[in-house]
Design a protein around this motif. Structure first.
Motif, PDB file in Angstrom:
ATOM      1  N   VAL A  39      48.420  -6.037  21.369  1.00  0.00           N
ATOM      2  CA  VAL A  39      48.700  -6.441  19.987  1.00  0.00           C
ATOM      3  C   VAL A  39      47.401  -6.837  19.289  1.00  0.00           C
ATOM      4  CG1 VAL A  39      49.866  -8.113  18.518  1.00  0.00           C
ATOM      5  CG2 VAL A  39      51.054  -7.150  20.505  1.00  0.00           C
ATOM      6  N   ARG A  40      47.068  -6.097  18.221  1.00  0.00           N
ATOM      7  CA  ARG A  40      45.837  -6.374  17.479  1.00  0.00           C
ATOM      8  C   ARG A  40      46.106  -7.283  16.271  1.00  0.00           C
ATOM      9  NH1 ARG A  40      44.066  -5.399  21.495  1.00  0.00           N
ATOM     10  NH2 ARG A  40      42.760  -3.686  22.217  1.00  0.00           N
ATOM     11  N   SER A  41      47.205  -7.110  15.617  1.00  0.00           N
ATOM     12  CA  SER A  41      47.598  -7.991  14.514  1.00  0.00           C
ATOM     13  C   SER A  41      49.096  -7.859  14.312  1.00  0.00           C
ATOM     14  CB  SER A  41      46.844  -7.640  13.224  1.00  0.00           C
ATOM     15  OG  SER A  41      47.103  -6.316  12.840  1.00  0.00           O
ATOM     16  N   VAL A  75      52.681  -0.178  12.844  1.00  0.00           N
ATOM     17  CA  VAL A  75      52.019   0.340  11.653  1.00  0.00           C
ATOM     18  C   VAL A  75      50.517   0.451  11.916  1.00  0.00           C
ATOM     19  CG1 VAL A  75      53.752  -0.600  10.084  1.00  0.00           C
ATOM     20  CG2 VAL A  75      51.770  -1.994  10.720  1.00  0.00           C
ATOM     21  N   ASP A  76      49.851   1.207  11.058  1.00  0.00           N
ATOM     22  CA  ASP A  76      48.401   1.357  11.203  1.00  0.00           C
ATOM     23  C   ASP A  76      47.636   0.149  10.660  1.00  0.00           C
ATOM     24  OD1 ASP A  76      48.712   4.864  10.396  1.00  0.00           O
ATOM     25  OD2 ASP A  76      48.680   3.873  12.366  1.00  0.00           O
ATOM     26  N   GLU A  77      48.215  -0.517   9.663  1.00  0.00           N
ATOM     27  CA  GLU A  77      47.530  -1.649   9.025  1.00  0.00           C
ATOM     28  C   GLU A  77      48.564  -2.549   8.377  1.00  0.00           C
ATOM     29  OE1 GLU A  77      44.087  -2.480   5.610  1.00  0.00           O
ATOM     30  OE2 GLU A  77      44.805  -0.441   6.022  1.00  0.00           O
ATOM     31  N   ILE A  78      48.282  -3.844   8.377  1.00  0.00           N
ATOM     32  CA  ILE A  78      49.152  -4.814   7.716  1.00  0.00           C
ATOM     33  C   ILE A  78      48.451  -5.278   6.451  1.00  0.00           C
ATOM     34  CG2 ILE A  78      50.263  -7.062   7.901  1.00  0.00           C
ATOM     35  CD1 ILE A  78      50.515  -6.558  10.892  1.00  0.00           C
ATOM     36  N   ALA A  79      49.042  -5.017   5.312  1.00  0.00           N
ATOM     37  CA  ALA A  79      48.409  -5.313   4.030  1.00  0.00           C
ATOM     38  C   ALA A  79      48.502  -6.793   3.699  1.00  0.00           C
ATOM     39  CB  ALA A  79      49.066  -4.491   2.931  1.00  0.00           C
ATOM     40  N   ALA A  80      47.570  -7.230   2.881  1.00  0.00           N
ATOM     41  CA  ALA A  80      47.581  -8.614   2.411  1.00  0.00           C
ATOM     42  C   ALA A  80      48.624  -8.782   1.323  1.00  0.00           C
ATOM     43  CB  ALA A  80      46.206  -8.988   1.878  1.00  0.00           C
ATOM     44  N   GLU A  81      48.930 -10.029   0.990  1.00  0.00           N
ATOM     45  CA  GLU A  81      49.832 -10.326  -0.109  1.00  0.00           C
ATOM     46  C   GLU A  81      49.131  -9.974  -1.427  1.00  0.00           C
ATOM     47  OE1 GLU A  81      52.551 -11.248   2.475  1.00  0.00           O
ATOM     48  OE2 GLU A  81      53.020 -11.682   0.378  1.00  0.00           O
ATOM     49  N   LEU A 108      56.176  -6.559  12.243  1.00  0.00           N
ATOM     50  CA  LEU A 108      55.194  -5.505  12.008  1.00  0.00           C
ATOM     51  C   LEU A 108      54.060  -5.700  13.006  1.00  0.00           C
ATOM     52  CD1 LEU A 108      54.987  -5.611   8.102  1.00  0.00           C
ATOM     53  CD2 LEU A 108      56.440  -4.178   9.526  1.00  0.00           C
ATOM     54  N   LEU A 109      53.676  -4.628  13.709  1.00  0.00           N
ATOM     55  CA  LEU A 109      52.650  -4.721  14.741  1.00  0.00           C
ATOM     56  C   LEU A 109      51.623  -3.609  14.592  1.00  0.00           C
ATOM     57  CD1 LEU A 109      54.838  -5.381  17.943  1.00  0.00           C
ATOM     58  CD2 LEU A 109      53.538  -7.059  16.634  1.00  0.00           C
ATOM     59  N   GLY A 159      47.235 -13.761  13.090  1.00  0.00           N
ATOM     60  CA  GLY A 159      47.682 -12.388  13.227  1.00  0.00           C
ATOM     61  C   GLY A 159      46.839 -11.600  14.198  1.00  0.00           C
ATOM     62  N   GLU A 160      45.753 -12.183  14.662  1.00  0.00           N
ATOM     63  CA  GLU A 160      44.877 -11.524  15.638  1.00  0.00           C
ATOM     64  C   GLU A 160      44.702 -12.447  16.831  1.00  0.00           C
ATOM     65  OE1 GLU A 160      41.376  -9.011  14.318  1.00  0.00           O
ATOM     66  OE2 GLU A 160      41.656 -10.274  12.558  1.00  0.00           O
ATOM     67  N   PRO A 161      45.621 -12.453  17.781  1.00  0.00           N
ATOM     68  CA  PRO A 161      45.451 -13.309  18.955  1.00  0.00           C
ATOM     69  C   PRO A 161      44.194 -12.905  19.713  1.00  0.00           C
ATOM     70  CG  PRO A 161      47.231 -11.738  19.304  1.00  0.00           C
ATOM     71  CD  PRO A 161      46.852 -11.642  17.859  1.00  0.00           C
ATOM     72  N   LEU A 162      43.526 -13.896  20.291  1.00  0.00           N
ATOM     73  CA  LEU A 162      42.245 -13.651  20.948  1.00  0.00           C
ATOM     74  C   LEU A 162      42.234 -14.265  22.335  1.00  0.00           C
ATOM     75  CD1 LEU A 162      39.231 -12.737  20.788  1.00  0.00           C
ATOM     76  CD2 LEU A 162      38.737 -15.034  19.898  1.00  0.00           C
ATOM     77  N   LEU A 163      41.837 -13.485  23.321  1.00  0.00           N
ATOM     78  CA  LEU A 163      41.623 -13.985  24.676  1.00  0.00           C
ATOM     79  C   LEU A 163      40.128 -14.121  24.893  1.00  0.00           C
ATOM     80  CD1 LEU A 163      44.156 -11.717  26.612  1.00  0.00           C
ATOM     81  CD2 LEU A 163      44.510 -14.023  25.752  1.00  0.00           C
ATOM     82  N   PHE A 164      39.693 -15.277  25.420  1.00  0.00           N
ATOM     83  CA  PHE A 164      38.268 -15.534  25.586  1.00  0.00           C
ATOM     84  C   PHE A 164      38.091 -16.543  26.711  1.00  0.00           C
ATOM     85  CE2 PHE A 164      40.132 -18.342  22.532  1.00  0.00           C
ATOM     86  CZ  PHE A 164      39.598 -19.588  22.809  1.00  0.00           C
TER      87      PHE A 164
END
Length: 810
Positions: free
Chosen positions: A741-743, A791-797, A757-758, A482-487
Motif C-alpha cells: 500500500v503506497r497511499s 487507483v493510479d492516484e488519489i487526488a487532493a480535495e 481507495l488504494l 495516506g503513506e504508511p512508512l516502515l523504517f
C-alpha cells in the motif's frame, strides 16, 4: 511583580564587613519585603563566634558550617524557595554548594545568584565538583554577560539579572564640589585582588600634575600596612586617606565628594562601586577585566585601561582632570546608563525566575522515587541515555540563540560526515551531488541537499542503515498521511525523543511517576501490553485506555476510571478527550475536580474549540505536542503558549513547493533534520504538514525557536453499526501494515457502506483484499459492505489539502 506572600530564604553575607555582596544581599531583602514577600535572611557569616575565635580563618569557617547547615535545614520547612548569593573559592564550597544541596534534599527550588569575578579560573580547577552542585539549582542568575558566557562555556544556562542600585539614595551631588583639589576615590577592599597598590602608584603620578589632589581608599583588609608603606615611599602619604570600612548609608556622600572613581581591580564581574559611582554622576576609570567591558563602554560611559598598568590609570585620570567637558560627558552618559539598574527594571526579571522555579515539578514522595530511581533504572536496563540527555536539555533550553546555533551546527556536521561515510544511501547521494559535509559552514547549507520523501525511504529502506548502527528496531508511522512508512530507529534516537518529551512534561509542573491516563489507540501500544509492560505501567502509575472503540458504553467506563484514578495528567488525541468531555457534560458528571494539572494532546491538529472544551471540562490547561515516530518529537507547547521546537535535536525548515527554505512567518511544508539519527538518518525529511516558524521569542524566556503555525492533518471519527464511535486511525492501521500500500483514502459513505481507495505496488491479491475487508468489518460491523478500488492516484480535495479518512455520517 506578584511577590505578595512568597516565602523566600535569602542566603548571603551580612555586614560587617560591608562588601558589595553583603550590601546587595541587605538591599535585596529590603526590596523583596517591600514587594510583599516574606524574607528570611540567612547569613553565611553568622557572628555567633567569640571575636578571638572569629579571627582564625579556617577554624572560623569550620565552626560556622554546622550552624549554617542547621539554619538552612530549619528554613527549608517554612519557605517556598531559596535565593542563594554565591561566589568563587572557599565561599562556594562552604556556603554556596551546601545551600544548594540542603535545599535540593528538602525538595525546595533554588535560584543561584552567582557573582564571582574569578569564575573562569575557579571552574577550571573544580569543574566536576562545581557541576554536581550547579545541577541542584532550579535556575542560575548572574549580573553580567561576562559571567553568562562563562557558564555557557561550561554547559550551564545562566540568566542575566543585573545588580540593583538604589537611585533614590545614590544621586548626583547638589551644587558644585569644593575647589580644594581633585578627589580620587577607590571603593574596594584592601586585598591583593583589587590592586590598590596600582591605584596608589597612579595617584602619585597624578599628584605631580595636580599637587592638591587627594586619594581616598574606602575599605579595609590585609593589604593596608603594605599600602601605607607604599604611600610613604612615594611621598604621597599626607594626601592618601585610609577611610577604613564605610557603612553603605554613608557611601553616597563619599561618591558625591569625589572627582573621579578609580576601579583598579585585577578580576571583576559587575562591581557595585562602579554602578554607584555612575548613579552619583561621577566619571569612572576602571581596568578592563572580567565583566567590566560589558558594563562600561570605553570613551562613552567610562575610560578603560589594562590591569596593573599604573601609568595608564594615571593618564586616563589626567585626561579627565584636564578636559572637564569630557568628564562631564562621561558622567552624563554614565548617569543615564545607571537607570537600567533600578529595581523597577531588575525586579520583574527576578520575579520571572522565582515563578519559573516554583512552577517546576514538585512531585509526591512516590513520584520522586519513580522520576529519580525507578524510571532511570528502567532506561538504564534498556540502554537508553535519556536521563543524562534530560539534564542537558533542561540547561540548554535556556541557552542564547548564538550558543544554540553553534551547538546545532557542530552536531549537523557530525551527522553529515557520518552519513556520507557510513550510510550507503547518503554516500551515493553525496557523491552524485558533489556534496562535501566538511564544507557545511551554516545551517542554511542544508538546502543544498534534496528533500527526503517517504517513498525514498520505502524504495531503499535497507540503504539508510548505518554500518555502525546500534540497537536498531523496526517502526512504522500511523499512516494518517495516506503513506504508511516502515523504517528503523536506533537507541540513540529513542533516548533523545524520550528526554525531549520528559522535559516538555516537566514544563507543566508534572513529572514521570505522577498518576497519568493515556487515551491512545495504536495497536502497537495496545497489543504490546504484555505482563511485563503492565507491571512497568503500574509502577509508573500510567493507565492506558484504548481510544479506538469509543461507544457510549465504553466512554462511560472511561469516565468511571477517571473518577477512580484522579490522574494528575492526561495524554491522548484531542478528539478522544473531547468525546469524553462531551459525554460527561451531557450526563452532568463533573471532571474539573479530579486534580488534573495538564492535558497533553498530540497526533491530531488541535482546534481552538477543542482546547476550550477540554480545558473547561477537566479544569486544566491544554498542552499541544507535535511530532511522530518518523520525524521525532518536533515541538511542544509551554505554559506561556509558545510551541517550542526541540532545537537541540531537530532542525526545522519551512520550504516552498520547490523545496527552498522560506523566511520565518511564511507558510510552507515542514521539513525536519533529526540530529540524533545517525543510525538511520532522517535528513531534510518532508513531513507533509504545513506550518510556519515563529518570528518573536516566547515570553517564557527559553531560547528554543518556535513553530508559529501547524496546519497538520486531522483524522475524522468513524461510526460502527452498533453506534460505537472510533478514531479514524482504527482503520488506518489495518492498511499501513500492508507493504504494497503506497497511499490510501477511506470514505465512510453510510453505516452500511465504506469505500477504500488504494494505490498499490504490486496490485492486491485476493487474500490481502480479504484481510482488509475482515479488518474493517471487525471494527465497523459484519454487515458493512467494504468496496476496495485500486487507483493510479488519489487526488487532493478542491482546497488542495488531503483528507484520508472521511465520514459522511453526522
Amino acid at each position: 511583580m506578584m511577590l505578595t506572600g512568597m516565602r523566600i530564604a535569602l542566603v548571603g553575607p551580612q555586614a560587617p564587613p560591608a562588601g558589595g555582596m553583603a550590601n546587595q544581599t541587605a538591599q535585596l531583602a529590603a526590596l523583596l519585603r517591600a514587594e510583599g514577600a516574606r524574607v528570611e535572611l540567612l547569613a553565611v557569616n553568622t557572628p555567633l563566634l567569640p571575636p578571638w575565635l572569629a579571627r582564625v580563618r579556617y577554624l572560623r569557617a569550620a565552626l560556622r558550617l554546622p550552624v549554617f547547615l542547621w539554619r538552612l535545614w530549619r528554613a527549608s520547612r517554612t519557605v517556598d524557595l531559596f535565593h542563594v548569593m554565591a561566589n568563587s573559592g572557599w565561599s562556594w564550597h562552604l556556603q554556596g554548594a551546601p545551600a544548594l544541596w540542603i535545599a535540593s534534599l528538602c525538595g525546595k527550588p533554588v535560584l543561584l545568584n552567582y557573582r564571582g569575578g574569578e569564575a573562569a579560573a575557579f571552574f577550571a580547577r573544580h569543574r566536576r565538583l562545581v557541576d554536581a552542585s550547579l545541577r541542584r539549582a532550579g535556575a542560575i542568575a548572574v549580573p553580567s554577560r561576562f559571567l553568562q558566557e562563562i557558564f555557557e562555556q561550561c554547559g550551564h544556562a545562566a540568566h542575566i539579572v543585573p545588580n540593583v542600585i538604589d537611585l533614590h539614595r545614590f544621586t548626583p551631588a547638589n551644587g558644585e564640589r569644593d575647589n580644594q583639589g581633585p578627589v580620587i576615590l577607590v571603593a574596594r577592599h584592601l586585598q591583593a585582588l583589587y590592586d590598590n597598590a596600582s591605584a596608589v602608584r597612579a595617584f602619585a603620578i597624578v599628584r605631580e600634575a595636580f599637587p592638591a589632589a587627594r586619594l581616598v581608599l574606602a575599605g579595609d583588609g590585609p593589604e593596608r600596612a603594605a599600602l601605607e608603606s607604599l604611600a610613604n615611599s612615594l611621598n604621597v602619604a599626607e594626601a592618601v586617606l585610609f577611610a577604613g570600612h564605610v557603612a553603605n548609608h554613608a557611601m553616597p556622600a563619599l561618591y558625591q565628594a569625589s572627582t573621579i572613581v578609580l576601579n583598579p581591580s585585577l578580576a571583576d564581574n559587575m562591581p557595585i562601586s562602579v554602578l554607584e559611582a555612575l548613579a552619583c554622576g561621577v566619571p569612572v576609570v576602571s581596568t578592563n577585566v572580567g565583566g567590566v567591558p560589558a558594563l562600561l563602554q570605553h570613551g562613552v560611559t567610562g575610560l578603560l585601561v589594562s590591569p596593573g598598568d599604573a601609568p595608564a590609570m594615571a593618564q586616563a585620570m589626567l585626561a579627565l582632570l584636564r578636559e572637564p567637558q569630557q568628564a562631564r560627558r562621561l558622567a552624563a552618559n554614565g548617569l543615564a546608563h545607571a537607570a537600567r539598574f533600578d529595581w523597577q527594571h531588575v525586579g520583574p526579571q527576578l520575579a520571572v525566575l522565582y515563578r519559573r522555579i516554583l512552577a517546576a515539578p514538585r512531585p509526591s514522595g512516590y513520584a520522586r522515587l519513580v522520576a529519580h530511581w525507578l524510571f532511570p533504572l528502567h532506561e538504564k536496563l534498556k540502554r537508553h541515555d535519556s536521563v543524562r540527555l534530560l539534564r542537558r536539555m533542561e540547561r540548554s533550553q535556556w541557552w542564547s540563540a548564538g550558543q544554540l546555533e553553534r551547538w546545532r551546527l557542530a552536531r549537523l556536521r557530525r551527522l553529515l560526515r557520518h552519513a556520507g561515510a557510513h550510510v550507503p544511501y547518503y554516500g551515493a547521494l553525496f557523491q552524485r551531488l558533489g556534496f562535501d559535509p566538511r564544507q557545511v559552514h551554516d545551517l542554511a547549507d542544508l538546502a543544498r541537499l534534496p528533500l527526503l520523501r517517504k517513498r525514498d525511504i520505502s524504495t531503499a529502506r535497507e540503504a539508510f542503515k548505518s554500518d555502525r548502527a546500534v540497537g536498531l528496531r523496526p517502526f512504522s508511522t500511523g499512516g494518517s498521511s495516506g503513506e504508511p512508512l516502515l523504517f528503523f530507529l536506533g537507541r540513540r534516537r529513542i533516548s533523545h525523543d524520550i528526554a525531549a518529551k520528559w522535559r516538555a512534561t516537566r514544563w507543566w509542573g508534572v513529572d514521570i511517576g505522577e498518576r497519568e491516563v493515556v487515551l491512545w489507540g495504536s495497536p502497537i501500544e495496545l497489543h504490546a501490553q504484555d505482563r511485563l509492560r503492565r507491571l512497568r505501567d503500574w509502577l509508573l502509575r500510567s493507565t492506558l485506555l484504548p481510544a479506538f472503540a469509543m461507544s457510549p458504553g465504553k466512554v462511560d467506563g472511561f469516565i468511571k476510571r477517571l473518577l477512580e484514578l484522579r490522574p494528575r495528567m492526561l495524554f491522548g488525541y484531542p478528539s478522544a478527550l473531547c468525546r469524553i468531555a462531551s459525554q460527561a457534560g451531557a450526563q452532568g458528571v463533573p471532571l474539573d475536580g479530579l486534580g488534573v494539572k495538564v492535558a497533553f494532546v498530540t497526533s491530531e491538529r488541535l482546534y481552538d474549540e477543542q482546547r476550550a472544551q477540554i480545558a473547561s471540562a477537566f479544569g486544566c490547561p491544554v498542552a499541544n505536542g507535535y511530532g511522530g515516530r518518523d520525524a521525532g518529537f518536533i515541538a511542544h507547547e509551554c505554559p506561556h503558549g509558545g510551541m517550542h521546537i526541540t532545537a537541540e535535536d531537530i532542525i526545522v525548515e519551512i520550504v516552498d513547493a520547490a523545496g527552498q527554505p522560506l523566511p520565518a512567518g511564511s507558510l510552507g511544508e515542514i521539513v525536519v533534520t533529526h540530529l540524533a539519527t545517525r543510525d538511520y538518518p532522517f535528513i531534510r525529511y518532508a513531513t507533509g504538514d504545513i506550518g510556519a516558524l515563529g518570528t518573536a521569542p516566547c515570553a517564557c524566556g527559553r531560547g528554543l525557536p518556535l513553530l508559529q503555525k501547524i496546519e497538520g492533518r486531522s483524522t475524522d471519527f468513524l461510526t460502527a453499526t452498533d453506534g460505537t464511535v472510533m478514531h479514524g486511525l482504527a482503520l488506518v492501521y489495518i492498511l499501513r501494515e500492508l507493504p504494497q500500500v503506497r497511499s490510501f483514502k477511506i470514505v465512510q459513505e453510510s453505516l452500511l457502506r465504506t469505500r477504500v481507495l488504494l494505490v498499490c505496488l504490486p496490485a492486491l491479491d485476493a487474500p490481502t483484499r480479504a484481510v482488509i475487508v475482515a479488518g474493517f468489518q471487525a471494527r465497523l460491523g459484519a454487515q458493512v459492505a467494504v468496496d476496495i478500488d485500486e487507483v493510479d492516484e488519489i487526488a487532493a480535495e478542491a482546497s488542495g489539502k488531503y483528507r484520508y479518512v472521511i465520514s459522511k455520517i453526522t
